[in-house]
Design a protein around this motif. Structure first.
Motif, PDB file in Angstrom:
ATOM      1  N   MET A  89       0.904  -1.115  -0.016  1.00  0.00           N
ATOM      2  CA  MET A  89      -0.070  -0.037   0.014  1.00  0.00           C
ATOM      3  C   MET A  89       0.939   1.177  -0.040  1.00  0.00           C
ATOM      4  O   MET A  89       0.395   2.269  -0.621  1.00  0.00           O
ATOM      5  N   LEU A  93       0.651   4.181  -2.798  1.00  0.00           N
ATOM      6  CA  LEU A  93       0.258   5.592  -2.619  1.00  0.00           C
ATOM      7  C   LEU A  93       1.520   6.475  -2.900  1.00  0.00           C
ATOM      8  O   LEU A  93       1.152   7.652  -3.663  1.00  0.00           O
ATOM      9  N   ASP A  98      -4.433   5.205  -6.131  1.00  0.00           N
ATOM     10  CA  ASP A  98      -5.428   4.730  -5.052  1.00  0.00           C
ATOM     11  C   ASP A  98      -5.229   3.476  -4.738  1.00  0.00           C
ATOM     12  O   ASP A  98      -4.641   2.669  -5.608  1.00  0.00           O
ATOM     13  N   VAL A  99      -5.570   2.895  -3.633  1.00  0.00           N
ATOM     14  CA  VAL A  99      -5.477   1.452  -3.201  1.00  0.00           C
ATOM     15  C   VAL A  99      -6.782   0.832  -3.016  1.00  0.00           C
ATOM     16  O   VAL A  99      -7.763   1.288  -2.657  1.00  0.00           O
ATOM     17  N   CYS A 101      -7.419  -2.863  -1.085  1.00  0.00           N
ATOM     18  CA  CYS A 101      -6.577  -3.877  -0.479  1.00  0.00           C
ATOM     19  C   CYS A 101      -7.544  -4.757   0.178  1.00  0.00           C
ATOM     20  O   CYS A 101      -8.653  -4.605   0.811  1.00  0.00           O
ATOM     21  N   LEU A 105      -6.355  -5.356   6.454  1.00  0.00           N
ATOM     22  CA  LEU A 105      -5.677  -4.186   5.746  1.00  0.00           C
ATOM     23  C   LEU A 105      -4.221  -4.145   6.171  1.00  0.00           C
ATOM     24  O   LEU A 105      -3.203  -4.128   5.456  1.00  0.00           O
ATOM     25  N   LEU A 115      -0.234   4.843   7.194  1.00  0.00           N
ATOM     26  CA  LEU A 115      -0.995   4.908   5.980  1.00  0.00           C
ATOM     27  C   LEU A 115      -1.673   6.262   6.001  1.00  0.00           C
ATOM     28  O   LEU A 115      -1.942   7.050   4.926  1.00  0.00           O
ATOM     29  N   GLU A 119      -1.684   9.035   3.055  1.00  0.00           N
ATOM     30  CA  GLU A 119      -2.677   9.671   2.351  1.00  0.00           C
ATOM     31  C   GLU A 119      -2.627  11.080   2.457  1.00  0.00           C
ATOM     32  O   GLU A 119      -2.813  11.814   1.351  1.00  0.00           O
ATOM     33  N   VAL A 126      -6.841   4.906   0.552  1.00  0.00           N
ATOM     34  CA  VAL A 126      -6.729   3.638   0.823  1.00  0.00           C
ATOM     35  C   VAL A 126      -8.214   3.237   0.885  1.00  0.00           C
ATOM     36  O   VAL A 126      -9.042   3.678   1.658  1.00  0.00           O
ATOM     37  N   SER A 128     -10.676  -0.588   1.323  1.00  0.00           N
ATOM     38  CA  SER A 128     -10.525  -1.857   1.750  1.00  0.00           C
ATOM     39  C   SER A 128     -11.659  -2.701   1.384  1.00  0.00           C
ATOM     40  O   SER A 128     -12.806  -2.106   1.002  1.00  0.00           O
ATOM     41  N   ILE A 283      -9.317   3.767   5.627  1.00  0.00           N
ATOM     42  CA  ILE A 283      -8.333   3.221   6.914  1.00  0.00           C
ATOM     43  C   ILE A 283      -9.213   3.155   8.208  1.00  0.00           C
ATOM     44  O   ILE A 283      -9.026   1.979   8.900  1.00  0.00           O
TER      45      ILE A 283
END
Length: 316
Positions: A89, A93, A98-99, A101, A105, A115, A119, A126, A128, A283
């Motif tokens: 991740m 970033l 963008d992520v 995941c 996480l 994280l 960001e 991020v 999830s 997150i």
């Protein structure tokens, strides 16, 4: 159309991400995995580049960004082993993507703070995969709990047994340093679901823990939960063993079974749809579950005392 990269293309869950990328009308440009057993890519994106060394993958992603022709990566989907999620991740970033995941996480709560800082520094986000939050039966249960008496504590039993062969303990999934232990590896999405439905966590007790099974008690604002998780087929109810079935999943609330055995087929695609609309789970949505399993990892099991799951009697 968004451009995607995928880390962990050879894993069990990766095809669901490939399908979600395709079904939402987007493109997979490149993927990576240390294993080259990734022929499944041909079913979704046969033209995608592939690298078995992460350094080459990273170089390719940076190359696409340098071309400045619109072929840079918008999202990096991460399906790698649990212990690599954080570093992958961070890479995404810093590569201005963008992520998306898979869970968990991260393994350690402090990694969430790193994280958050990344960001803020990069302006990227991020997201999830918490697909149980999108399951119709879980949403219905949440609505029922929200509409009930605010002072009531519901009695909940969670049982999840998903049989695994001898390979399991020889793989990264059987290594607590890499997978986080059984509660993290197969339980974190259930713990997140319980928090999502029943509110803030108030107590966390561990009754039993081994490489293949764990049991404990969680108390939430609106529920008292006894849980049992296992990858050992010998823990299956006899009727499942008699019919050759290798999985048992059950949630009861006040003695009523919550039926959610079906409805999983398109939840990754639904997750992608929500993320692409800017409504993904970020997150902070993961913090409670990550902290819960992190505590479980360091607890001393108490044995059969207090509020324990009935299946524990088969074990100790």
């Amino acid at each position: 159309m968004k451009n995607f990269a995928l880390v962990g293309a050879a894993g069990y869950i990766a095809p669901r991400h490939m399908q979600a990328i395709r079904d939402t009308g987007n493109s997979l440009l490149v993927s990576s995995d240390i294993s080259d057993s990734v022929g499944i890519i041909d079913s979704y994106f046969p033209e995608a580049a592939f690298f078995s060394e992460f350094e080459q993958f990273a170089c390719y992603v940076n190359h696409l960004a340098a071309k400045k022709d619109g072929s840079d990566i918008d999202f990096v989907s991460i399906c790698s082993p649990n212990y690599l999620h954080h570093s992958h991740m961070c890479f995404a970033l810093e590569a201005n993507a963008d992520v998306i995941c898979e869970k968990p996480l991260v393994l350690h709560p402090g990694q969430l703070d790193t994280l958050v800082s990344l960001e803020e520094a990069t302006g990227r986000k991020v997201n999830s995969i918490l697909q149980l939050r999108l399951h119709p039966s879980i949403i219905q249960l949440k609505d029922e709990i929200a509409g009930g008496s605010s002072g009531q504590k519901h009695e909940v039993d969670l049982t999840y047994i998903t049989s695994r062969g001898k390979w399991y303990l020889q793989s990264w999934k059987g290594n607590p340093q890499k997978a986080g232990g059984i509660a993290t590896n197969i339980g974190i999405h259930f713990f997140d679901m319980l928090y999502f439905v029943f509110g803030s966590i108030q107590d966390n007790v561990l009754h039993y823990h081994s490489d293949t099974k764990a049991a404990g008690y969680l108390e939430f604002e609106h529920a008292r939960v006894r849980w049992f998780l296992s990858v050992d087929k010998d823990d299956l109810p006899q009727e499942r063993l008699d019919t050759g079935q290798r999985t048992y999943r059950s949630i009861t609330c006040n003695g009523r079974e919550i039926e959610f055995s079906g409805g999983f087929a398109d939840l990754h695609t639904r997750s992608y749809e929500e993320i692409l609309r800017g409504r993904g789970y970020g997150i902070e949505a993961n913090r409670t579950a990550v902290e819960t399993v992190s505590r479980i990892r360091t607890m001393k099991p108490r044995g059969k005392v207090g509020e324990y799951h009935t299946f524990l009697g088969r074990v100790i």
